[in-house]
Design an enzyme around this catalytic site. Structure first.
Site, PDB file in Angstrom:
ATOM      1  N   ASP A 216       0.872  -1.239  -0.131  1.00  0.00           N
ATOM      2  CA  ASP A 216      -0.031  -0.194  -0.016  1.00  0.00           C
ATOM      3  C   ASP A 216       0.587   1.141  -0.073  1.00  0.00           C
ATOM      4  O   ASP A 216       0.468   1.881   0.189  1.00  0.00           O
ATOM      5  CB  ASP A 216      -1.008   0.335   1.057  1.00  0.00           C
ATOM      6  CG  ASP A 216      -0.384   0.059   2.669  1.00  0.00           C
ATOM      7  OD1 ASP A 216       1.113  -0.296   2.572  1.00  0.00           O
ATOM      8  OD2 ASP A 216      -0.325  -0.499   4.152  1.00  0.00           O
TER       9      ASP A 216
ATOM     10  N   GLU B  40      -2.683   4.826   2.470  1.00  0.00           N
ATOM     11  CA  GLU B  40      -2.177   3.524   2.494  1.00  0.00           C
ATOM     12  C   GLU B  40      -3.555   2.699   1.965  1.00  0.00           C
ATOM     13  O   GLU B  40      -3.685   2.186   1.192  1.00  0.00           O
ATOM     14  CB  GLU B  40      -1.825   2.799   3.041  1.00  0.00           C
ATOM     15  CG  GLU B  40      -0.355   3.044   3.303  1.00  0.00           C
ATOM     16  CD  GLU B  40      -0.582   4.826   4.196  1.00  0.00           C
ATOM     17  OE1 GLU B  40      -1.225   4.732   5.121  1.00  0.00           O
ATOM     18  OE2 GLU B  40       1.497   4.686   4.611  1.00  0.00           O
TER      19      GLU B  40
ATOM     20  N   GLU C 243      -0.557  -8.935  -1.935  1.00  0.00           N
ATOM     21  CA  GLU C 243      -1.079  -8.264  -0.628  1.00  0.00           C
ATOM     22  C   GLU C 243      -2.354  -7.334  -1.336  1.00  0.00           C
ATOM     23  O   GLU C 243      -2.179  -6.073  -0.365  1.00  0.00           O
ATOM     24  CB  GLU C 243       0.105  -7.739   0.722  1.00  0.00           C
ATOM     25  CG  GLU C 243      -0.551  -7.589   2.112  1.00  0.00           C
ATOM     26  CD  GLU C 243       0.290  -6.266   2.449  1.00  0.00           C
ATOM     27  OE1 GLU C 243       0.431  -5.142   2.695  1.00  0.00           O
ATOM     28  OE2 GLU C 243       1.421  -7.457   3.295  1.00  0.00           O
TER      29      GLU C 243
ATOM     30  N   HIS D 176       5.248   4.751  12.842  1.00  0.00           N
ATOM     31  CA  HIS D 176       5.879   5.952  11.831  1.00  0.00           C
ATOM     32  C   HIS D 176       4.505   6.261  11.389  1.00  0.00           C
ATOM     33  O   HIS D 176       4.586   6.796  10.033  1.00  0.00           O
ATOM     34  CB  HIS D 176       6.278   5.610  11.027  1.00  0.00           C
ATOM     35  CG  HIS D 176       5.702   3.616   9.995  1.00  0.00           C
ATOM     36  ND1 HIS D 176       4.784   3.780   9.230  1.00  0.00           N
ATOM     37  CD2 HIS D 176       5.727   2.487  10.534  1.00  0.00           C
ATOM     38  CE1 HIS D 176       4.259   3.371   8.656  1.00  0.00           C
ATOM     39  NE2 HIS D 176       4.630   1.481   9.916  1.00  0.00           N
TER      40      HIS D 176
ATOM     41  N   HIS E 183      12.024   5.237  13.812  1.00  0.00           N
ATOM     42  CA  HIS E 183      11.709   5.454  11.946  1.00  0.00           C
ATOM     43  C   HIS E 183      12.705   6.775  11.810  1.00  0.00           C
ATOM     44  O   HIS E 183      12.985   7.600  12.366  1.00  0.00           O
ATOM     45  CB  HIS E 183      10.228   5.016  12.196  1.00  0.00           C
ATOM     46  CG  HIS E 183       9.796   4.991  10.398  1.00  0.00           C
ATOM     47  ND1 HIS E 183      10.337   7.102   9.173  1.00  0.00           N
ATOM     48  CD2 HIS E 183       9.443   4.607   9.872  1.00  0.00           C
ATOM     49  CE1 HIS E 183      10.115   6.035   8.345  1.00  0.00           C
ATOM     50  NE2 HIS E 183       9.957   4.632   8.513  1.00  0.00           N
TER      51      HIS E 183
ATOM     52  N   ARG F  38       1.289   8.317   9.383  1.00  0.00           N
ATOM     53  CA  ARG F  38       1.013  10.040   8.854  1.00  0.00           C
ATOM     54  C   ARG F  38      -0.055  11.069   9.725  1.00  0.00           C
ATOM     55  O   ARG F  38       0.251  11.181  10.187  1.00  0.00           O
ATOM     56  CB  ARG F  38       1.130   9.287   7.151  1.00  0.00           C
ATOM     57  CG  ARG F  38       2.427  10.510   6.251  1.00  0.00           C
ATOM     58  CD  ARG F  38       2.084  10.053   5.234  1.00  0.00           C
ATOM     59  NE  ARG F  38       3.522  10.860   4.336  1.00  0.00           N
ATOM     60  CZ  ARG F  38       4.341  10.335   3.837  1.00  0.00           C
ATOM     61  NH1 ARG F  38       5.217   8.385   4.580  1.00  0.00           N
ATOM     62  NH2 ARG F  38       5.288  10.928   3.554  1.00  0.00           N
TER      63      ARG F  38
HETATM   64  C1  UD1 Z   1       6.507   5.068   3.834  1.00  0.00           C
HETATM   65  C2  UD1 Z   1       5.041   4.205   3.283  1.00  0.00           C
HETATM   66  C3  UD1 Z   1       4.416   3.826   4.312  1.00  0.00           C
HETATM   67  C4  UD1 Z   1       4.777   2.679   4.652  1.00  0.00           C
HETATM   68  C5  UD1 Z   1       5.967   3.263   5.484  1.00  0.00           C
HETATM   69  C6  UD1 Z   1       7.108   2.259   5.763  1.00  0.00           C
HETATM   70  C7  UD1 Z   1       4.122   6.316   1.881  1.00  0.00           C
HETATM   71  C8  UD1 Z   1       3.502   7.334   1.638  1.00  0.00           C
HETATM   72  N1  UD1 Z   1       4.579   5.489   2.826  1.00  0.00           N
HETATM   73  O1  UD1 Z   1       6.248   6.019   4.797  1.00  0.00           O
HETATM   74  O2  UD1 Z   1       2.753   3.438   3.998  1.00  0.00           O
HETATM   75  O3  UD1 Z   1       3.997   1.957   5.935  1.00  0.00           O
HETATM   76  O4  UD1 Z   1       7.701   3.409   4.498  1.00  0.00           O
HETATM   77  O5  UD1 Z   1       8.351   1.816   6.903  1.00  0.00           O
HETATM   78  O6  UD1 Z   1       4.171   5.146   0.820  1.00  0.00           O
HETATM   79  N2  UD1 Z   1      13.589   8.291   5.086  1.00  0.00           N
HETATM   80  C9  UD1 Z   1      15.560   8.278   5.474  1.00  0.00           C
HETATM   81  N3  UD1 Z   1      15.775   7.207   5.630  1.00  0.00           N
HETATM   82  C10 UD1 Z   1      15.475   5.760   5.122  1.00  0.00           C
HETATM   83  C11 UD1 Z   1      13.368   6.102   5.161  1.00  0.00           C
HETATM   84  C12 UD1 Z   1      12.865   7.459   5.016  1.00  0.00           C
HETATM   85  O7  UD1 Z   1      16.174   8.903   6.166  1.00  0.00           O
HETATM   86  O8  UD1 Z   1      15.360   4.635   4.958  1.00  0.00           O
HETATM   87  C13 UD1 Z   1      13.040  10.135   5.869  1.00  0.00           C
HETATM   88  C14 UD1 Z   1      13.350  10.571   5.234  1.00  0.00           C
HETATM   89  O9  UD1 Z   1      13.660  12.441   5.552  1.00  0.00           O
HETATM   90  C15 UD1 Z   1      12.114  10.669   3.756  1.00  0.00           C
HETATM   91  C16 UD1 Z   1      10.933  10.194   5.138  1.00  0.00           C
HETATM   92  O10 UD1 Z   1      11.611   9.559   6.581  1.00  0.00           O
HETATM   93  O11 UD1 Z   1      11.776  11.890   3.008  1.00  0.00           O
HETATM   94  C17 UD1 Z   1      10.017   9.366   4.906  1.00  0.00           C
HETATM   95  O12 UD1 Z   1       9.829   8.635   4.119  1.00  0.00           O
HETATM   96  P1  UD1 Z   1       8.409   8.155   3.863  1.00  0.00           P
HETATM   97  O13 UD1 Z   1       8.909   6.611   2.452  1.00  0.00           O
HETATM   98  O14 UD1 Z   1       7.683   8.974   2.914  1.00  0.00           O
HETATM   99  O15 UD1 Z   1       7.472   8.042   4.779  1.00  0.00           O
HETATM  100  P2  UD1 Z   1       7.291   6.698   5.899  1.00  0.00           P
HETATM  101  O16 UD1 Z   1       6.875   7.589   6.758  1.00  0.00           O
HETATM  102  O17 UD1 Z   1       8.757   6.383   5.732  1.00  0.00           O
HETATM  103  N1  UDP Z   2      11.460  -3.641  10.921  1.00  0.00           N
HETATM  104  C1  UDP Z   2      12.720  -3.675  11.292  1.00  0.00           C
HETATM  105  N2  UDP Z   2      13.499  -2.588  11.567  1.00  0.00           N
HETATM  106  C2  UDP Z   2      12.846  -2.498  12.917  1.00  0.00           C
HETATM  107  C3  UDP Z   2      11.393  -2.269  12.700  1.00  0.00           C
HETATM  108  C4  UDP Z   2      10.723  -2.669  12.016  1.00  0.00           C
HETATM  109  O1  UDP Z   2      13.332  -4.986  10.205  1.00  0.00           O
HETATM  110  O2  UDP Z   2      13.764  -1.247  13.590  1.00  0.00           O
HETATM  111  C5  UDP Z   2      10.843  -4.668  10.433  1.00  0.00           C
HETATM  112  C6  UDP Z   2       9.270  -5.087  10.798  1.00  0.00           C
HETATM  113  O3  UDP Z   2       9.694  -6.877  11.419  1.00  0.00           O
HETATM  114  C7  UDP Z   2       9.013  -6.087   9.673  1.00  0.00           C
HETATM  115  C8  UDP Z   2       8.730  -4.387   8.991  1.00  0.00           C
HETATM  116  O4  UDP Z   2       9.864  -4.091   9.108  1.00  0.00           O
HETATM  117  O5  UDP Z   2       8.102  -6.707   9.069  1.00  0.00           O
HETATM  118  C9  UDP Z   2       7.226  -3.496   9.008  1.00  0.00           C
HETATM  119  O6  UDP Z   2       8.414  -2.156   8.555  1.00  0.00           O
HETATM  120  P1  UDP Z   2       7.536  -0.544   9.049  1.00  0.00           P
HETATM  121  O7  UDP Z   2       6.692  -0.746  10.432  1.00  0.00           O
HETATM  122  O8  UDP Z   2       8.407   0.573   8.314  1.00  0.00           O
HETATM  123  O9  UDP Z   2       6.080  -0.533   7.890  1.00  0.00           O
HETATM  124  P2  UDP Z   2       4.374  -0.939   7.539  1.00  0.00           P
HETATM  125  O10 UDP Z   2       4.487  -2.755   7.743  1.00  0.00           O
HETATM  126  O11 UDP Z   2       4.144  -0.124   8.640  1.00  0.00           O
HETATM  127  O12 UDP Z   2       4.476  -0.644   6.340  1.00  0.00           O
END
Ligand code: UD1
Ligand code: UDP
Length: 369
Positions: free
Chosen positions: A95, A131, A117, A213, A245, A215
């Site tokens: 999603d 999502e 999924e 994490h 996160h 939004r």
């Molecule tokens: C994203 C997904 C969410 C998913 C989550 C898993 C969307 C809109 N959101 O949210 O559905 O559940 O990932 O974790 O698709 N950042 C880093 N390094 C990284 C990752 C993130 O620096 O490796 C920081 C950056 O500033 C980035 C911000 O986090 O701009 C947000 O990342 P983003 O992928 O937009 O949103 P998530 O909250 O990670």
């Molecule tokens: N996870 C990880 N390291 C962490 C936190 C979560 O590897 O520090 C794993 C967790 O076991 C799961 C996945 O990341 O498999 C979930 O990711 P996240 O919570 O970022 O996204 P969501 O599932 O909510 O989309």
């Protein structure tokens, strides 16, 4: 056939790599892995752990990116990739905006989409945001929907998706979880090195593992959760471990409210292997993560979910998952109940397997025979 498998964030990688491995092991089709790089560090740790060869990387991540940034960058990047390689199929997962925008890019190029999924729904397009809408858009585009459970298949049928486009596979997260948990269980030296990675863990205290994490929880929701965690850490018999996160909207309140607090360890996001180790060592988990809600029932770990809705009702029905929202008082009360009341704890900690048997990826490849 030419099949491109696309992912961009940590959870998509954890859930798509079993699909990549299953197609590559089987060797019938030409497979390419295209990552969008929506996440960077959190994505790369997963591909490194599983030794996954990435063929193309759109490298789109920007600090504090918004939804338009991600959607537009994925659409533009995928367009070039799809025009150059001309796959027959594009497989996306879950999603995220990576999944939604890559499905849309495939639609524009008349490439068939398979959705891993598929069919999870809350019925509220603002929870989880964005999502729920991402899932609905992908379902409208997809030729093939790989539903993890009977419930998710039913959600698709209710929206008029025809039965022959849907196959119930289980969730590929269980494929990855069983592989990694098996490595930890069967390798004593690995376990020892994981023990050494967390020297601060005190076996006499109950480990409360936390992630967050979403939004829709940014701002006051996160602050209420953090204040409740602060008091859970003050009990004296717990250790709260919170891999934070990298999203700046998460880092700021968590570090401000919980930084330096007694019995609260804030860490970097953990690589998947140590994270599974922490889940296995935990007493309870507090999280708004989708993936964690799916993994915890298999591990028999109670999860208090800091959300008002879930698109994963199977864990709630199994009794392992409880929705508590972001009301700090409710979160603290439910956590204390589990920490103090053995009967309540036993009830929530029986292991269940609503999300599959570890062979979901294999079932997906069967659709391409
Ligand atoms: C994203 C997904 C969410 C998913 C989550 C898993 C969307 C809109 N959101 O949210 O559905 O559940 O990932 O974790 O698709 N950042 C880093 N390094 C990284 C990752 C993130 O620096 O490796 C920081 C950056 O500033 C980035 C911000 O986090 O701009 C947000 O990342 P983003 O992928 O937009 O949103 P998530 O909250 O990670
Ligand atoms: N996870 C990880 N390291 C962490 C936190 C979560 O590897 O520090 C794993 C967790 O076991 C799961 C996945 O990341 O498999 C979930 O990711 P996240 O919570 O970022 O996204 P969501 O599932 O909510 O989309």
């Amino acid at each position: 056939m030419r099949i491109v498998i696309v992912f961009g964030t940590r959870p998509e990688a954890i859930k798509m790599i079993p699909v990549v491995d299953a197609f590559r092991d089987e060797g019938r089709h030409e497979i390419k892995v295209c990552v969008t790089g929506q996440h960077r560090q959190m994505l790369d740790q997963v591909t490194e752990l599983f030794g996954t060869k990435v063929d193309h990387d759109l490298s789109i991540m920007k600090p504090n990116q918004d939804l338009t940034d991600i959607t537009s960058a994925v659409l533009i990047g995928m367009r070039s990739f799809l025009k150059d390689w001309r796959p027959d199929w594009l497989l996306c997962q879950g999603d995220t905006t990576t999944a939604m925008a890559s499905a849309l890019a495939a639609f524009y190029e008349k490439v068939s989409v398979g959705h891993v999924e598929a069919g999870l729904r809350t019925g509220n397009i603002y929870s989880p945001w964005p999502e729920e809408m991402n899932r609905k858009i992908i379902s409208a585009i997809a030729t093939d929907s790989y539903a993890p459970t009977a419930q998710s298949r039913q959600n698709l049928l209710n929206e008029g998706i025809s039965d022959e486009k849907i196959v119930v596979t289980g969730n590929t997260v269980i494929d990855s979880l069983l592989k990694v948990a098996g490595r930890i269980d069967n390798d004593e030296s690995l376990r020892k090195s994981l023990d050494e990675k967390f020297p601060f863990l005190d076996p006499s205290k109950k480990l409360v593992l936390v992630t967050g994490h979403r939004r829709e929880n940014f701002g006051p929701g996160f602050e209420r959760v953090c204040n409740a965690l602060k008091s859970i850490g003050e009990r004296g018999d717990t250790q709260v471990v919170y891999p934070v996160h990298l999203n700046p909207n998460v880092q700021e309140p968590v570090n401000r409210i919980l930084g330096g607090q007694k019995d609260i360890a804030l860490t970097d996001p953990q690589d998947y292997l140590p994270f599974v180790y922490l889940m296995k060592r935990s007493t309870i988990i507090i999280s708004d993560s989708g993936g964690v809600q799916e993994e915890a029932p298999s591990l028999g770990k109670p999860v208090l979910v800091t959300r008002d809705t879930t698109e994963r009702p199977e864990g709630v029905t199994a009794g392992t998952v409880l929705l508590v929202g972001t009301d700090g008082g409710r979160l603290k009360a439910e956590a204390e109940k589990l920490l103090d009341d053995n009967v309540a704890y036993e009830k929530m900690s029986a292991a269940h397997n609503p999300y599959g048997d570890g062979r979901a990826a294999y079932r997906i490849t069967k659709r391409f025979e």
